[in-house]
Write an enzyme that holds these catalytic residues in place. Structure first.
Site, PDB file in Angstrom:
ATOM      1  CD  GLU A  36      -1.251  -0.046   3.715  1.00 57.02           C
ATOM      2  OE1 GLU A  36      -2.384  -0.516   3.494  1.00 57.02           O
ATOM      3  OE2 GLU A  36      -0.879   0.329   4.834  1.00 57.02           O
ATOM      4  NE  ARG A  39      -8.485  -5.271  20.440  1.00 56.48           N
ATOM      5  CZ  ARG A  39      -7.636  -4.319  20.796  1.00 56.48           C
ATOM      6  NH1 ARG A  39      -7.893  -3.584  21.864  1.00 56.48           N
ATOM      7  NH2 ARG A  39      -6.546  -4.088  20.106  1.00 56.48           N
TER       8      ARG A  39
END
Length: 293
Positions: free
Chosen positions: A47, A139
């Site tokens: 990337e 989370r």
């Protein structure tokens, strides 16, 4: 430049920056080998590499009734060994317009997957205000107390409510940002040896007084989250973090002064630790002026 990353990676492992085309094949080979050894999966991807980004993340929350809100951003740019060290909210770089764009993008992403529970969308943000999605943590995160401090929301309580099928207690319009909060991770590690994790006994563990840092109460000041006592042993089998020290104040400058004072009252004897290094970081001109990447 591009960055080669392990698809099954985490914690900054299995990553290589490639500056020129002639380095590419070797970098892919080395990263694949490291990924296979560390994660059992040699898959890598490539990337765009951003030169001086900031690490900014948005706290998001969805319930089982289709309601979705975000609780502003945290800046987690101060890291070592590709792991967060100091986190603050709100980000000193993010203005109201950028906060709106980040928030809307986060809600759109979370809504597209029907997300429920607390979570965090993490981004890299450039000097020009462009931002790139990195990952979503599904989370509660280590740095969640700074979001609690500036919003007055008890995220753990909200998790329990949502798990029980209840609606989120507040809508987006009812949330606002109050003051500035900073969290420092106190770790058993040696800053003079590339932050190598340390083990040993906490012969002395003195900390600042936990001064009624209670959600939804006035006068929030200093909060310590820890799970150790004087005499405990720090082993090599778990994360090196000893405690989280969180402060909240009306302004960033006041929060910085409060954090420095709290760290000055923290004394650990028995193993290497980063308390002095944390004080050094927050007293640098670059940190006080929020010149971060």
């Amino acid at each position: 430049p591009v960055i080669i990353k392990a698809a099954s990676g985490g914690g900054g492992r299995g990553m290589r920056v490639v500056e020129s085309r002639d380095q590419l094949l070797n970098a892919i080979t080395l990263t694949r080998s490291e990924a296979k050894n560390a994660f059992g999966d040699a898959t890598v991807y490539m990337e765009k590499f951003l030169q001086r980004p900031r690490h900014v993340e948005i706290q998001v929350f969805g319930d089982q009734n289709g309601n979705l809100i975000h609780l502003g951003e945290r800046d987690c740019s101060i890291q070592r060994r590709r792991q967060k060290l100091i986190e603050e909210a709100p980000s000193p770089f993010v203005d109201e317009a950028l906060r709106t764009r980040l928030g809307e993008t986060t809600l759109k992403g979370a809504r597209s997957i029907g997300y429920q529970n607390v979570g965090t969308m993490e981004y890299l943000v450039t000097d020009q205000g462009d931002f790139y999605f990195m990952e979503m943590n599904t989370r509660l995160q280590v740095e969640h107390p700074v979001s609690e401090a500036i919003t007055g929301v008890d995220l753990v309580e909200w998790q329990l409510l949502v798990a029980a099928g209840q609606k989120l207690p507040k809508t987006q319009n009812e949330l606002s940002i109050n003051g500035h909060a900073i969290e420092a991770r106190i770790c058993a590690e040696n800053p003079d040896n590339n932050f190598l994790p340390a083990t040993g006994t906490l012969f002395t563990y003195q900390k600042p007084e936990h001064r009624t840092f209670t959600i939804n109460k006035n006068g929030n000041d200093v909060r310590i989250d820890d799970g150790v006592r004087e005499g405990d042993v720090i082993s090599p089998f778990y994360d090196s973090m000893i405690a989280k020290l969180i402060v909240h104040a009306p302004t960033r400058a006041q929060a910085l002064a409060k954090l420095d004072q709290a760290l000055a009252l923290t004394r650990i004897v028995g193993l290497p630790n980063n308390v002095a290094f944390l004080r050094y970081v927050i007293n640098t001109d670059s940190f006080s002026q929020a010149n971060l990447d």
